[in-house]
Design an enzyme around this catalytic site. Structure first.
Site, PDB file in Angstrom:
ATOM      1  N   HIS A 129      19.901   1.145  14.790  1.00 51.34           N
ATOM      2  CA  HIS A 129      21.274   1.609  14.588  1.00 51.34           C
ATOM      3  C   HIS A 129      21.274   3.096  14.255  1.00 51.34           C
ATOM      4  CE1 HIS A 129      21.051   1.717  10.079  1.00 51.34           C
ATOM      5  NE2 HIS A 129      20.090   0.857  10.295  1.00 51.34           N
ATOM      6  N   HIS A 131      24.045   6.957  14.604  1.00 48.41           N
ATOM      7  CA  HIS A 131      25.245   7.604  15.146  1.00 48.41           C
ATOM      8  C   HIS A 131      24.876   8.358  16.416  1.00 48.41           C
ATOM      9  CE1 HIS A 131      27.496   6.371  11.721  1.00 48.41           C
ATOM     10  NE2 HIS A 131      26.861   7.133  10.866  1.00 48.41           N
TER      11      HIS A 131
END
Ligand SMILES: *[C@@H]1O[C@H](CO)[C@@H](O)[C@H](O)[C@H]1NC(C)=O
Ligand SMILES: *[C@@H]1O[C@H](CO)[C@@H](O)[C@H](O)[C@H]1NC(C)=O
Ligand SMILES: *[C@@H]1O[C@H](CO)[C@@H](O)[C@H](O)[C@H]1NC(C)=O
Length: 340
Positions: A129, A131
């Site tokens: 995970h 951004h």
């Protein structure tokens, strides 16, 4: 005397031939009947002729999921569930930390990342995970593609949440002093004064995150970027949920990918640890502010993507979670397999 003997022999032979012929036809008849019955049996009795596909453990164990989380969409709550489950369900969770929170990777890093993620077998199965804008692995010459998942939120809610987050922080890391700490200006006042922090262009984030790594994706208001984002969403994402229906997102994942998310719904509902990271002292924007923001081109395009994702998610959810009218969940199997 000889003649009588010959006649007797001949009639014996005839009897034998007749008997043999009789049995032969009888055998043929019975055989025919047997094949017909067998064929009928094959058509009616399903068991030995149908093959229900099994999930192959081995394949699941090679799975890589990439959750390219958009900031302020509830992603910390969701990742928290994954971290809580990873030990029990035997998978790895890794955070992709990119210098200065950049959402676009350099070309050399795109290549290295794609190679590393797909070949790092000691870390499989894994959920990464970070951004990071959507990255099309097909472009990067790897033999197996990971699965992408994501969450999307109403664009104005996300902007307001981010605005107050920069000023007041959240309950997740309450003591961390944020960039705009101490700034008491409300979102309404900011819009009224047309300040940079509430500029509608700041909403241009979900479209580029789904659009990806091309220049056009990052031009606020680009219609091409919206179309690309929609295409990626349906063609390259396994599942995209909405922040407003986080529980359903988790339940759909648990149903479709139990290898990773077995027990996730229960955990999300019952864990005494709050998975809801909440921005502190957030004020809802006034009607005037909402109307003003909604007039902007960027809001309209971002909202179109949100509505598109919501409709698709509801469609997926309905197919998966609602039972048929007779109360049986959907199944599929193979039949009429030839040659035998
Ligand atoms: C990413 O790494 C930097 C440098 O080690 C660190 O300061 C930062 O807190 C990390 N980011 C996150 C979100 O943990
Ligand atoms: C992937 O990157 C990590 C961190 O740099 C490294 O330890 C690992 O060996 C790499 N794996 C592969 C297969 O290249
Ligand atoms: C939360 O639950 C765990 C076990 O499920 C328990 O050990 C812990 O004491 C609980 N914490 C609180 C604050 O209730």
């Amino acid at each position: 005397m000889l003649n009588v003997h010959k006649i007797w022999l001949f009639s014996c032979l005839c009897v034998v031939v007749v008997v043999v012929l009789y049995f032969q036809t009888e055998i043929a008849r019975l055989e025919d009947k047997f094949y017909k019955l067998e064929y009928k049996l094959a058509q009616t009795q399903s068991e030995p002729r149908q093959f229900f596909p099994k999930t192959v453990e081995k394949d699941d164990d090679d799975l890589v999921i990439i959750y390219n989380r958009v900031p302020k969409t509830g992603s910390t709550s969701f990742v928290g569930v994954a971290y809580d489950l990873c030990k029990k369900n035997h998978f790895k969770v890794l955070h992709i930390n990119i210098t200065a929170n950049m959402h676009v990777m350099s070309l050399s890093n795109q290549y290295k990342f794609a190679q590393n993620v797909t070949k790092w077998h000691e870390m499989k199965p894994a959920l990464y995970h970070g951004h990071l804008a959507f990255l099309n692995f097909e472009r990067l010459g790897v033999s197996s593609n990971p699965i992408f998942i994501n969450l999307i939120r109403k664009p104005l809610d996300r902007l307001v949440s981010y605005y107050y987050f920069l000023r007041n922080g959240d309950n997740f890391r309450p003591h961390l002093v944020r960039k705009k700490h101490g700034d008491k200006m409300t979102f309404d006042e900011c819009v009224e004064k047309e300040q940079a922090d509430c500029d509608p262009n700041n909403m241009w984030l979900q479209v580029p995150f789904f659009c990806g790594h091309s220049a056009q994706c990052w031009k606020p208001g680009s219609h091409w970027a919206l179309q690309q984002a929609k295409r990626n969403l349906v063609n390259h994402y396994f599942l995209v949920g909405v922040t407003e229906e986080m529980l359903d997102f988790i339940t759909v994942l648990e149903t479709a990918l139990p290898r990773f998310f077995k027990g996730a719904t229960d955990h999300y509902l019952n864990s005494n640890k709050s998975h809801l990271r909440q921005t502190s002292s957030k004020l809802e924007p006034s009607q005037v502010t909402i109307e003003r923001i909604q007039q902007s081109n960027v809001w309209k395009i971002e909202n179109e993507l949100y509505e598109f994702a919501l409709e698709h998610f509801k469609f997926v959810k309905k197919r998966l979670l609602s039972k048929e009218s007779n109360g049986v969940a959907q199944i599929y199997f193979y039949e009429k397999i030839r040659p035998k």
